[in-house]
Design a protein around this motif. Structure first.
Motif, PDB file in Angstrom:
ATOM      1  N   PHE A  21      83.801 139.856  94.355  1.00  0.00           N
ATOM      2  CA  PHE A  21      82.667 139.472  95.194  1.00  0.00           C
ATOM      3  C   PHE A  21      81.527 138.943  94.347  1.00  0.00           C
ATOM      4  O   PHE A  21      81.426 139.232  93.153  1.00  0.00           O
ATOM      5  CB  PHE A  21      82.204 140.642  96.073  1.00  0.00           C
ATOM      6  CG  PHE A  21      81.269 141.612  95.397  1.00  0.00           C
ATOM      7  CD1 PHE A  21      79.889 141.433  95.458  1.00  0.00           C
ATOM      8  CD2 PHE A  21      81.768 142.703  94.708  1.00  0.00           C
ATOM      9  CE1 PHE A  21      79.032 142.329  94.840  1.00  0.00           C
ATOM     10  CE2 PHE A  21      80.910 143.604  94.091  1.00  0.00           C
ATOM     11  CZ  PHE A  21      79.539 143.409  94.158  1.00  0.00           C
ATOM     12  N   VAL A  22      80.693 138.137  94.989  1.00  0.00           N
ATOM     13  CA  VAL A  22      79.463 137.653  94.372  1.00  0.00           C
ATOM     14  C   VAL A  22      78.299 138.100  95.251  1.00  0.00           C
ATOM     15  O   VAL A  22      78.439 138.238  96.471  1.00  0.00           O
ATOM     16  CB  VAL A  22      79.454 136.114  94.220  1.00  0.00           C
ATOM     17  CG1 VAL A  22      80.571 135.660  93.312  1.00  0.00           C
ATOM     18  CG2 VAL A  22      79.569 135.420  95.568  1.00  0.00           C
ATOM     19  N   ALA A  23      77.172 138.349  94.628  1.00  0.00           N
ATOM     20  CA  ALA A  23      75.977 138.779  95.348  1.00  0.00           C
ATOM     21  C   ALA A  23      75.096 137.572  95.635  1.00  0.00           C
ATOM     22  O   ALA A  23      74.981 136.664  94.803  1.00  0.00           O
ATOM     23  CB  ALA A  23      75.212 139.809  94.526  1.00  0.00           C
ATOM     24  N   THR A  63      85.724 142.067  90.402  1.00  0.00           N
ATOM     25  CA  THR A  63      85.464 142.854  91.600  1.00  0.00           C
ATOM     26  C   THR A  63      85.739 142.079  92.875  1.00  0.00           C
ATOM     27  O   THR A  63      85.810 142.656  93.948  1.00  0.00           O
ATOM     28  CB  THR A  63      84.002 143.334  91.618  1.00  0.00           C
ATOM     29  OG1 THR A  63      83.145 142.196  91.492  1.00  0.00           O
ATOM     30  CG2 THR A  63      83.735 144.287  90.468  1.00  0.00           C
ATOM     31  N   MET A 102      72.526 145.472  93.536  1.00  0.00           N
ATOM     32  CA  MET A 102      73.702 144.604  93.496  1.00  0.00           C
ATOM     33  C   MET A 102      74.425 144.711  92.160  1.00  0.00           C
ATOM     34  O   MET A 102      75.660 144.778  92.112  1.00  0.00           O
ATOM     35  CB  MET A 102      73.280 143.150  93.750  1.00  0.00           C
ATOM     36  CG  MET A 102      72.796 142.864  95.163  1.00  0.00           C
ATOM     37  SD  MET A 102      74.131 142.958  96.366  1.00  0.00           S
ATOM     38  CE  MET A 102      73.331 142.190  97.791  1.00  0.00           C
ATOM     39  N   PRO A 108      79.016 142.685  90.558  1.00  0.00           N
ATOM     40  CA  PRO A 108      79.454 141.390  91.107  1.00  0.00           C
ATOM     41  C   PRO A 108      79.884 140.468  89.977  1.00  0.00           C
ATOM     42  O   PRO A 108      79.512 140.666  88.816  1.00  0.00           O
ATOM     43  CB  PRO A 108      78.190 140.860  91.791  1.00  0.00           C
ATOM     44  CG  PRO A 108      77.065 141.465  91.016  1.00  0.00           C
ATOM     45  CD  PRO A 108      77.545 142.844  90.634  1.00  0.00           C
ATOM     46  N   ILE A 143      75.709 136.242  90.593  1.00  0.00           N
ATOM     47  CA  ILE A 143      74.629 136.530  91.542  1.00  0.00           C
ATOM     48  C   ILE A 143      73.832 135.258  91.800  1.00  0.00           C
ATOM     49  O   ILE A 143      73.523 134.504  90.871  1.00  0.00           O
ATOM     50  CB  ILE A 143      73.722 137.670  91.035  1.00  0.00           C
ATOM     51  CG1 ILE A 143      72.666 138.039  92.086  1.00  0.00           C
ATOM     52  CG2 ILE A 143      73.075 137.329  89.698  1.00  0.00           C
ATOM     53  CD1 ILE A 143      71.952 139.354  91.796  1.00  0.00           C
TER      54      ILE A 143
END
Length: 332
Positions: free
Chosen positions: A58-60, A56, A108, A113, A116
Motif C-alpha cells: 500500500f501507499v499512503a 506492504t 502512516m 507504506p 507517501i
C-alpha cells in the motif's frame, strides 16, 4: 491457516505455498485448498511476509479534504494510475492543517507504506523531517515548493492566480479585489493571494483590495458575506477574485440577491474549475488545474520510484509541472 489445512487435508506449509503466486503445486491440491479458503472465509495475513520483503502493498496519500471534488479527482487519478499494480491506497485527510498532517505522516509511516503522497509543499519542521527520513519515495502534489523533499507533481498557485489577474486586466478591469481565508491554514490559498498581489504590482495597480473572511476552506455562504464586505469597504471595486469556485459561487448568489448585475456591476472569478462554475448562471470564470491529471501523473511517478527502490536503483528527484489555464466564462 491450520483450519484451512485440516479442511483440505494438507499441511499448513502446502496451504502457504498454494496461496503464493507462482508456487509449484498440483492443480487439484490448489483447487481443494481454494475451496476450503472460500468456505471458511480465510484471508491471508501478509504482515509477516511484509516484514521480510519490505513490501506492504500500500501507499499512503494525504489530501486536505474528502468532500472537495478537486481532491477527490486527484485521489481518483492516483487510484487509476495504480490499477493492476497490486498496490492499494490508504487515504486520509488533513483538514487543511499542517499540524494534523504531521500527526498523520507519523501514523502512516508506522504502517510501513511503500511510498507517501502529500498535498502541498509546506509542512511543519517535524513533518518535513519525518518525510525526509522515511526511506521511501515521497511525492508532494498541488504545489511547486522551493525546496522539494523528493519528487513533485504540481503547479505554482501564485502564478496561476497571477494569470487570472492578468486576464482581468486585459479585459479592462483595474479595480480588482481578492477574497480569501482569515489564516494561512490553506497554504495554497495564501499562495494565490500572493500571486494576486504580485501581479497587481507588476501591472502598476498599486491599490490592492483584500478581504480575509472565514476559516479555510471558505464556504459558499462565507463567499457571499465576503463579497458584501468587499463592496462595502471598496464600493468602486470592478472585479473580485475568489480563492475557490465555491466561494465564487457564494459571491455570485450574493450579487443575485442584491440585484447586482454580473459582470456589469462586478465581475466574479474563482479558482479550480469545479463543476458548479460551469453550471451556474452566469457561468463563472475560473482557473482550470486538471486535478485528475495531478493524481494520475503522481501515481505514474510513484510507480517508477517504487520500482527503483525495489531494484536498488533509486530514481533521481523529479519535478512534473502540470498545466493550468484561465477559463473565461460569462461572469467576467
Amino acid at each position: 491457516m491450520s483450519d484451512v489445512a485440516r479442511k483440505a487435508g494438507v499441511s499448513t506449509m502446502t496451504v502457504s505455498r498454494a496461496l503464493k503466486d507462482g508456487a509449484s503445486i498440483a492443480e487439484e491440491t490448489r483447487e481443494r485448498i481454494k475451496r476450503a479458503v472460500d468456505e471458511l472465509g480465510y484471508v491471508l495475513d501478509q504482515s509477516a511476509g511484509s516484514l521480510s520483503s519490505k513490501r506492504t502493498g500500500f501507499v499512503a496519500a494525504l489530501i486536505p479534504s474528502i468532500n472537495n471534488s478537486n481532491f477527490a479527482d486527484t485521489a481518483r487519478g492516483l487510484t487509476d494510475a495504480l490499477k493492476g499494480t497490486g498496490l492499494q491506497i490508504l487515504l486520509s485527510y488533513t483538514d487543511y492543517s499542517v499540524e494534523k498532517e504531521e500527526e498523520l505522516i507519523e501514523s502512516m509511516l508506522r504502517r510501513r507504506p511503500e511510498a507517501i503522497v502529500v498535498t502541498g509543499g509546506k509542512h511543519t519542521e517535524r513533518g518535513r523531517r519525518l518525510l525526509e527520513n522515511a526511506g521511501i519515495p515521497v511525492i508532494e502534489t498541488w504545489d511547486l515548493p522551493a525546496k522539494p523533499i523528493q519528487h513533485v507533481v504540481g503547479f505554482s498557485n501564485a502564478e496561476a492566480s497571477a494569470a487570472l489577474v492578468r486576464y482581468l486586466h486585459k479585459q479592462g478591469y483595474r479595480k480588482i479585489g481578492f477574497i480569501g481565508g482569515t489564516t494561512n491554514r490553506d497554504t495554497r490559498g495564501a499562495d494565490r493571494r500572493m500571486g494576486y498581489e504580485r501581479a497587481m504590482a507588476e501591472l502598476g495597480l498599486k491599490e490592492t483590495r483584500v478581504i480575509s473572511f472565514g476559516t479555510p476552506p471558505i464556504s459558499m455562504k462565507q463567499g457571499g458575506e465576503a463579497l458584501a464586505k468587499l463592496i462595502e469597504q471598496w464600493p468602486e471595486v470592478e472585479a473580485a477574485i475568489c480563492v475557490s469556485d465555491l466561494s465564487a459561487f457564494g459571491a455570485l448568489m450574493e450579487c443575485q440577491k442584491r440585484k447586482w448585475a454580473v459582470p456589469k456591476r462586478v465581475a466574479i472569478a474563482g479558482f479550480g474549475d469545479f463543476e458548479i462554475s460551469s453550471c451556474s448562471y452566469p457561468t463563472i470564470t475560473t482557473v482550470g488545474v486538471h486535478c485528475y491529471d495531478i493524481g494520475r501523473r503522481a501515481g505514474e511517478l510513484l510507480m517508477r520510484a517504487i520500482e527503483g527502490e525495489r531494484t536498488g536503483k533509486p530514481t533521481a528527484p523529479d519535478t512534473v509541472i502540470t498545466r493550468y489555464e484561465v477559463i473565461a466564462r460569462e461572469s467576467t
